[in-house]
Scaffold this active site. Structure first.
Site, PDB file in Angstrom:
ATOM      1  N   SER A   1      94.777 119.013  65.449  1.00 28.08           N
ATOM      2  CA  SER A   1      94.194 119.930  64.469  1.00 28.08           C
ATOM      3  C   SER A   1      94.644 121.337  64.844  1.00 28.08           C
ATOM      4  CB  SER A   1      92.665 119.879  64.513  1.00 28.08           C
ATOM      5  OG  SER A   1      92.200 118.581  64.303  1.00 28.08           O
TER       6      SER A   1
ATOM      7  N   LYS B   1      91.998 119.596  56.912  1.00 26.53           N
ATOM      8  CA  LYS B   1      91.168 119.432  58.108  1.00 26.53           C
ATOM      9  C   LYS B   1      90.257 120.657  58.310  1.00 26.53           C
ATOM     10  CE  LYS B   1      89.773 118.094  62.232  1.00 26.53           C
ATOM     11  NZ  LYS B   1      88.903 116.974  62.512  1.00 26.53           N
TER      12      LYS B   1
ATOM     13  N   LYS C   1      87.427 126.577  68.084  1.00 25.36           N
ATOM     14  CA  LYS C   1      88.886 126.624  67.856  1.00 25.36           C
ATOM     15  C   LYS C   1      89.202 126.380  66.379  1.00 25.36           C
ATOM     16  CE  LYS C   1      91.118 122.896  68.158  1.00 25.36           C
ATOM     17  NZ  LYS C   1      91.687 121.840  67.317  1.00 25.36           N
TER      18      LYS C   1
HETATM   19  P1  NAD Z   1      91.732 116.530  74.757  1.00 26.85           P
HETATM   20  O1  NAD Z   1      91.593 117.875  75.341  1.00 26.85           O
HETATM   21  O2  NAD Z   1      90.827 115.433  75.215  1.00 26.85           O
HETATM   22  O3  NAD Z   1      93.248 116.001  74.941  1.00 26.85           O
HETATM   23  C1  NAD Z   1      94.373 116.801  74.839  1.00 26.85           C
HETATM   24  C2  NAD Z   1      95.414 116.259  75.814  1.00 26.85           C
HETATM   25  O4  NAD Z   1      96.611 117.049  75.660  1.00 26.85           O
HETATM   26  C3  NAD Z   1      94.999 116.389  77.282  1.00 26.85           C
HETATM   27  O5  NAD Z   1      95.108 115.119  77.908  1.00 26.85           O
HETATM   28  C4  NAD Z   1      95.976 117.407  77.864  1.00 26.85           C
HETATM   29  O6  NAD Z   1      96.296 117.155  79.227  1.00 26.85           O
HETATM   30  C5  NAD Z   1      97.178 117.210  76.947  1.00 26.85           C
HETATM   31  N1  NAD Z   1      98.112 118.347  76.888  1.00 26.85           N
HETATM   32  C6  NAD Z   1      97.836 119.658  76.702  1.00 26.85           C
HETATM   33  N2  NAD Z   1      98.975 120.374  76.641  1.00 26.85           N
HETATM   34  C7  NAD Z   1      99.992 119.490  76.781  1.00 26.85           C
HETATM   35  C8  NAD Z   1     101.411 119.618  76.781  1.00 26.85           C
HETATM   36  N3  NAD Z   1     102.022 120.805  76.616  1.00 26.85           N
HETATM   37  N4  NAD Z   1     102.162 118.502  76.940  1.00 26.85           N
HETATM   38  C9  NAD Z   1     101.556 117.288  77.109  1.00 26.85           C
HETATM   39  N5  NAD Z   1     100.234 117.107  77.125  1.00 26.85           N
HETATM   40  C10 NAD Z   1      99.446 118.208  76.950  1.00 26.85           C
HETATM   41  O7  NAD Z   1      91.607 116.725  73.176  1.00 26.85           O
HETATM   42  P2  NAD Z   1      91.208 115.627  72.083  1.00 26.85           P
HETATM   43  O8  NAD Z   1      89.718 115.587  71.937  1.00 26.85           O
HETATM   44  O9  NAD Z   1      91.961 114.384  72.324  1.00 26.85           O
HETATM   45  O10 NAD Z   1      91.735 116.364  70.750  1.00 26.85           O
HETATM   46  C11 NAD Z   1      93.087 116.401  70.389  1.00 26.85           C
HETATM   47  C12 NAD Z   1      93.174 117.008  68.994  1.00 26.85           C
HETATM   48  O11 NAD Z   1      92.446 116.188  68.078  1.00 26.85           O
HETATM   49  C13 NAD Z   1      92.580 118.416  68.911  1.00 26.85           C
HETATM   50  O12 NAD Z   1      93.341 119.196  68.062  1.00 26.85           O
HETATM   51  C14 NAD Z   1      91.183 118.154  68.325  1.00 26.85           C
HETATM   52  O13 NAD Z   1      90.668 119.268  67.619  1.00 26.85           O
HETATM   53  C15 NAD Z   1      91.474 116.991  67.416  1.00 26.85           C
HETATM   54  N6  NAD Z   1      90.306 116.150  67.126  1.00 26.85           N
HETATM   55  C16 NAD Z   1      89.444 115.811  68.130  1.00 26.85           C
HETATM   56  C17 NAD Z   1      88.337 115.020  67.816  1.00 26.85           C
HETATM   57  C18 NAD Z   1      87.334 114.636  68.886  1.00 26.85           C
HETATM   58  O14 NAD Z   1      86.246 114.150  68.537  1.00 26.85           O
HETATM   59  N7  NAD Z   1      87.638 114.806  70.173  1.00 26.85           N
HETATM   60  C19 NAD Z   1      88.112 114.572  66.509  1.00 26.85           C
HETATM   61  C20 NAD Z   1      89.042 114.895  65.528  1.00 26.85           C
HETATM   62  C21 NAD Z   1      90.137 115.696  65.842  1.00 26.85           C
END
Ligand code: NAD
Length: 318
Positions: free
Chosen positions: A119, A194, A262
């Protein structure tokens, strides 16, 4: 994949062809956090060949243990893949993983498809797509709604922006991850959709917190109020998911206040750029900022109830 498959009769059969294509297509997955980990495992379960990378090596090890192939960088993922999926926190992380040093574009072959499921800001999606196009890489933005439980079940709602033909070419992959996959328009349209989703969710949670604080303060049991109104016009998926958390005074995430900040930051910035003032969103944003300043940024977004507790002196779930 035996060469003879293309010459044999089976190739004429769409179902058999689809099954074989699954094994021909190599997918890369970057970002194995709360969402990316179960999503990548679902692709492995569906039979796709998957190469994975995250800056957190323990997350990579966990997915490799379930059948994924190890990559030491985003560049290595793209060297091994026809399709690269990113699931990262925000615009700067996607830019770094795609356009940065050792990023996807340093090794991607022309014709590679990038599906960014993070997102992020719609304008960032457009900027990244432009950089991809210069290398002959096609990109769609495909953020999701539904959270970790639906990522595990493969029943996310996926909203897509980008070239329609590119979307059609990867639709089957998205269907392994989501129960609903909707094409919304040109590149960035998935993330605009979104943002609209996140505005509705934030305002709906705030409305629930406000309304149930009122009932508590007026001496009517919030549990009874929930039972009475959840089936009527005020009822919603948000109310069903978040009010029980307020009633239990349990704010274990779920979706963290800081992640919602965010998204609302991206919503407000986008809105100001296109000339669409968001008075209600900015109000809820300040409530979330208050909670962040009070040290509750890692709580679930239903902790908006704590903001109302602070200004009313009443806790819904006590
Ligand atoms: P998270 O923080 O759990 O996971 C993100 C991952 O990205 C981490 O494991 C981190 O180490 C990795 N990362 C960061 N920078 C990196 C890079 N340069 N190269 C490789 N890996 C890298 O986040 P999440 O909850 O999985 O969310 C991911 C996306 O999905 C976000 O944009 C969030 O807004 C969206 N989202 C999350 C949810 C939720 O409920 N958690 C629901 C819908 C959408």
């Amino acid at each position: 994949m035996p060469q003879s498959f293309f010459q044999c009769k089976l190739w004429q059969c769409p179902l058999a062809r689809q099954r074989q294509v699954k094994f021909i297509m190599k997918i890369g997955f970057i970002g194995l956090g709360i969402m990316g980990k179960p999503m990548s495992k679902n692709l492995l379960k569906a039979g796709y060949e998957l190469t994975v990378f995250d800056i957190n090596s323990s997350a990579v090890e966990e997915v490799v243990a379930t059948g994924g192939a190890f990559a030491g960088s985003a560049a290595e993922v793209s060297r091994q893949s026809d399709i690269v999926i990113t699931m990262l926190p925000n615009s700067p992380h996607v830019k770094a993983a795609v356009m940065g040093e050792n990023g996807v574009l340093t090794e991607a072959r022309p014709g590679t498809v990038l599906i960014d499921m993070s997102s992020i800001a719609p304008l960032a999606s457009q900027e990244i797509e432009k950089a991809c196009a210069e290398k002959g890489v096609k990109m769609i933005d495909a953020p999701v709604s539904g959270g970790e439980p639906k990522a595990i079940d493969g029943t996310l709602s996926i909203m897509v922006g980008g070239d329609r033909e590119v979307f059609d070419s990867v639709k089957d992959i998205l269907r392994c991850l989501g129960a609903s996959v909707v094409y919304c328009g040109a590149i960035g349209a998935g993330n605009t959709t979104k943002l609209a989703n996140q505005v509705v969710v934030a305002l709906n949670i705030a409305a629930c917190a406000e309304a149930f604080t009122l009932s508590k303060k007026a001496g009517v049991d919030p549990e009874q109020v929930f039972e009475a109104i959840k089936g009527g016009l005020a009822g919603s998926t948000v109310m069903n998911a978040k009010v029980p958390m307020m009633l239990d005074n349990n704010f274990t995430p779920g979706f963290k206040i800081d992640l919602h900040i965010k998204d609302l930051t991206n919503a407000l910035e986008t809105a100001h750029e296109v000339g669409a003032p968001l008075p209600l969103t900015s109000q809820v944003m300040e409530m979330m900022q208050t909670l962040h300043a009070d040290g509750f940024g890692s709580d679930d977004h239903s902790a908006l109830a704590k903001y109302y507790a602070k200004i009313s002196g009443t806790v819904i779930g006590e």
